[in-house]
Design an enzyme around this catalytic site. Structure first.
Site, PDB file in Angstrom:
ATOM      1  N   HIS A   1      24.851  48.195  48.075  1.00 15.93           N
ATOM      2  CA  HIS A   1      25.935  47.919  49.019  1.00 15.93           C
ATOM      3  C   HIS A   1      26.667  49.195  49.421  1.00 15.93           C
ATOM      4  CE1 HIS A   1      25.302  43.681  47.956  1.00 15.93           C
ATOM      5  NE2 HIS A   1      25.592  43.546  49.238  1.00 15.93           N
TER       6      HIS A   1
ATOM      7  N   ARG B   1      30.383  35.000  56.268  1.00 21.20           N
ATOM      8  CA  ARG B   1      29.771  34.635  54.994  1.00 21.20           C
ATOM      9  C   ARG B   1      30.869  34.417  53.958  1.00 21.20           C
ATOM     10  NH1 ARG B   1      25.696  38.760  52.282  1.00 21.20           N
ATOM     11  NH2 ARG B   1      27.556  39.952  51.781  1.00 21.20           N
TER      12      ARG B   1
ATOM     13  N   GLU C   1      17.716  34.480  50.721  1.00 21.58           N
ATOM     14  CA  GLU C   1      17.585  35.810  50.115  1.00 21.58           C
ATOM     15  C   GLU C   1      17.084  35.738  48.680  1.00 21.58           C
ATOM     16  OE1 GLU C   1      21.380  37.797  50.339  1.00 21.58           O
ATOM     17  OE2 GLU C   1      22.484  36.010  49.823  1.00 21.58           O
TER      18      GLU C   1
ATOM     19  N   ASP D   1      18.383  41.471  49.610  1.00 26.27           N
ATOM     20  CA  ASP D   1      18.219  40.781  48.332  1.00 26.27           C
ATOM     21  C   ASP D   1      16.838  40.153  48.215  1.00 26.27           C
ATOM     22  OD1 ASP D   1      20.545  41.129  46.737  1.00 26.27           O
ATOM     23  OD2 ASP D   1      21.648  40.053  48.288  1.00 26.27           O
TER      24      ASP D   1
ATOM     25  N   ARG E   1      18.248  46.894  43.602  1.00 27.12           N
ATOM     26  CA  ARG E   1      18.536  47.656  44.828  1.00 27.12           C
ATOM     27  C   ARG E   1      19.536  48.786  44.601  1.00 27.12           C
ATOM     28  NH1 ARG E   1      21.768  43.074  48.426  1.00 27.12           N
ATOM     29  NH2 ARG E   1      22.561  44.815  49.626  1.00 27.12           N
TER      30      ARG E   1
ATOM     31  N   CYS F   1      19.594  39.324  58.801  1.00 28.31           N
ATOM     32  CA  CYS F   1      20.791  40.177  58.744  1.00 28.31           C
ATOM     33  C   CYS F   1      20.711  41.266  57.687  1.00 28.31           C
ATOM     34  CB  CYS F   1      22.050  39.340  58.546  1.00 28.31           C
ATOM     35  SG  CYS F   1      22.063  38.458  56.989  1.00 28.31           S
TER      36      CYS F   1
HETATM   37  C1  PEP Z   1      20.998  40.876  52.326  1.00 26.65           C
HETATM   38  O1  PEP Z   1      20.882  40.624  51.124  1.00 26.65           O
HETATM   39  O2  PEP Z   1      20.040  41.224  53.059  1.00 26.65           O
HETATM   40  C2  PEP Z   1      22.311  40.785  52.995  1.00 26.65           C
HETATM   41  C3  PEP Z   1      22.442  40.900  54.288  1.00 26.65           C
HETATM   42  O3  PEP Z   1      23.393  40.637  52.213  1.00 26.65           O
HETATM   43  P1  PEP Z   1      23.995  41.794  51.292  1.00 26.65           P
HETATM   44  O4  PEP Z   1      23.336  43.086  51.683  1.00 26.65           O
HETATM   45  O5  PEP Z   1      25.458  41.808  51.525  1.00 26.65           O
HETATM   46  O6  PEP Z   1      23.624  41.341  49.910  1.00 26.65           O
HETATM   47 MG    MG Z   2      22.448  39.611  50.086  1.00 26.14          MG
END
Ligand code: PEP
Ligand code: MG
Length: 575
Positions: free
Chosen positions: A196, A339, A436, A460, A470, A507
């Site tokens: 993140h 979200r 995800e 995810d 990640r 996304c």
């Molecule tokens: C994802 O997991 O691709 C997503 C868009 O959510 P985040 O990156 O906030 O986990």
């Molecule tokens: Mg995610």
């Protein structure tokens, strides 16, 4: 002397500026050279600071009233013990001598090393003591500054523009603060491409690099740096020729960005007339201005959890409502997908919660469902905001049907309470789920039947499909969006949702990667949601693509078992 350090570029472009080293403890600690003949003096300065903090603790102890709870004196005991331990009170003296550096820097290095050992501890109680180590180190740091109780203020905004922040690690919460304190770039020793921290870095549209490993040890305060975010390279103390070359590249990059601006108001349609929606991912309500400046036709992902970070209290219903209402109103009827909070894992507001596998633990919807009252507060705020624009509710990290049922029931309860008060909301509000978790991707029917739309979270989905953390730079090279398992899951989700006539968006970071735009188009994707900085690049590709030519290639891409061959195929596709 000039040298280069390699890491993983997470946000492209070139930044040129002076290093600003950030400490673990959040204090601004400069590093400067102390010649060997002054090492003894510097060590004495360090000893004096330790002595001063010892005296502070004694004063504190003396001031405790007899009626005070026993925990207070236990707390002071613990801090005195930490201070007396040679790892903090003696080891930095050796560092002063071996690294020829100032006492603050030596203390910072030693604190980071001690904290790293704490992170590895099995025992939860001991792991949690890291906070106490930080607090004691901060006290010594303040004593060294000659000003007990003094914490240097953040840099003034106008001095940050040509500063490059050099950190060992940054949390997503740290990075989101840079939306206010602008740096030209930041680089870190740790981190993965879709952590993140990296995700937020991309949203700032400043060149950034993670996983430099020893960058913070090798770079000195104020040293001139070139950060090439596209190549993942930092050039320290460049010579004049290199500097001139990168200044030229920086100019070219900026000119290209300016040219792209012309596409802002063009509709994203392929050459053969297939329309595509390009939405923005945002973290804060104020991001909407830039989303609109870059031609977003909706907000595809508002990561609402950022409203909960960098604070000790929780945002109440009215505060949340105002944030969601503002985004909905500012988007003037365009869709705004919010979200529900995805806290836990690497975005935890509860610093005391330490679990072995946070990404597999109490995160996102799992956390929400264990705190129904807090969740309903958010749901009521979202519903109230839906009266002021086109709001959709998106549920993160779904894995089971029960989670959907429980969430829908809580939404129903929130609706009822608003009905009873006569508070208006959009009665046709849509509720969607993030796909995800591989389990959800494989059992998609369950979710399609119960939800109005889907959004694929590839960050995810890749993490969980390939079993790659990640946030972990040591396995970042294995994190591969082109793994056949990932691509087949993706294509299958899009196809299944299409057949069921349920809208599906993507996304995750893949949506903003121009190398993948055409492949996703061939898989049938029509709704991309990405960082604002990538919107116009992706639009440019869409405008030059021909869907009927791409579609027949999808099968071939899905059959490619070697990601390298597939990468070559994609390059041809984009040539
Ligand atoms: C994802 O997991 O691709 C997503 C868009 O959510 P985040 O990156 O906030 O986990
Ligand atoms: Mg995610």
């Amino acid at each position: 002397m000039s040298f280069t350090i390699h890491g993983i570029g997470v946000s492209g472009g070139v930044a040129i500026g002076h290093a600003h080293l950030m400490t673990h403890a959040g204090l601004e600690v400069p590093r400067y050279d102390v010649p060997p003949y002054q090492a003894a003096e510097e060590s004495a300065r360090f000893d004096a600071a330790i002595k001063q903090v010892r005296a502070e603790f004694e004063d504190l102890r003396a001031s405790i009233p007899a009626t005070a709870p026993a925990e207070i004196s236990a707390f002071i005991n613990l801090h005195q013990m930490i201070l007396s331990d040679s790892t903090l009170s003696v080891a930095p003296r050796r560092i002063i001598e071996t690294e020829n550096c100032n006492a603050e820097w030596a203390l910072k290095l030693q604190t980071d090393a001690v904290l790293a050992r704490f992170d590895e501890m099995e025992d939860e109680y001991l792991r949690e003591r890291r906070v106490d180590v930080i607090q004691v180190a901060e006290r010594v740091m303040k004593a060294l500054s000659g000003n007990p109780g003094y914490v240097p203020p953040p840099l003034r905004a106008d001095s940050e523009h040509n500063r490059i922040l050099v950190a060992h690690d940054l949390s997503p919460a740290d990075v989101v603060q840079f939306k206010r304190h602008r740096f030209a770039s930041f680089i870190t020793d740790l981190g993965g491409t879709t952590s993140h921290t990296a995700v937020v870095a991309r949203s700032l549209a400043i060149p950034s690099i993670v996983a430099l490993h020893r960058g913070q040890q090798m770079i000195r305060e104020s040293e001139l740096l070139i950060v090439d975010g596209s190549q993942g390279v930092v050039i320290v103390d460049p010579d004049e020729q290199v500097l001139a070359e990168y200044q030229r590249r920086q100019l070219k990059f900026d000119l290209e960005r300016q040219k792209l601006r012309r596409l802002k108001d063009r509709r994203a349609v392929t050459l053969d007339g297939v329309p595509v929606e390009l939405h923005a991912n945002i973290e804060l309500p104020t991001d909407v201005v830039e989303a609109r400046n870059n031609g977003a036709t909706g907000i595809g992902l508002f990561r609402s959890e950022f409203l909960f970070l960098n604070r000790s209290d929780l945002p109440d219903e009215d505060e949340q409502f105002e944030a969601y209402r503002k985004v909905a109103a500012d988007m003037e009827g365009m869709p705004v997908t919010i979200r529900t909070y995805d806290l836990g894992a690497d975005k935890d507001h509860d610093q005391a919660r330490v679990t072995t596998n946070p990404a597999l633990g109490l995160r996102a919807i799992r956390l929400c469902l264990t705190e129904p009252q807090r969740f309903i507060t958010q749901l009521r705020a979202l519903l109230r905001a839906s009266h002021y624009g086109k709001v959709n509710i998106l549920i993160p990290m779904l894995a089971t049907a029960v989670e959907v049922d429980q969430t829908l029931e809580l939404i129903q309860r929130a609706r009822q309470s608003l009905d009873e008060e006569g508070t208006p909301y959009d009665r046709d509000i849509k509720v969607g789920g993030m796909i995800e978790v591989p389990a959800a991707a494989l059992a998609l029917g369950i979710f399609i039947r119960k939800l109005d739309f889907l959004s694929i979270g590839t960050n995810d989905l890749i993490q969980y499909t390939l079993a790659i953390d990640r946030t972990d730079d040591t396995v970042a090279h294995l994190y591969d969006p082109l793994h056949p398992a990932v691509l087949n899951l993706l294509a299958n989700i899009i196809r299944t949702a299409d057949r069921a006539k349920v809208p599906v968006a993507l996304c995750g970071e893949m949506a903003g990667d121009v190398a993948l735009t055409r492949m996703l188009l061939a898989f049938g994707l029509r709704q991309y949601s990405m960082h604002i900085a990538h919107l116009l690049d992706v639009k440019q590709i869409i405008l030059k693509s021909n869907f009927s030519q791409l579609k027949p290639l999808a099968r071939k891409m899905l059959r490619a078992s070697d990601p390298e061959k597939l990468r070559a195929m994609l390059e041809n596709l984009n040539a």
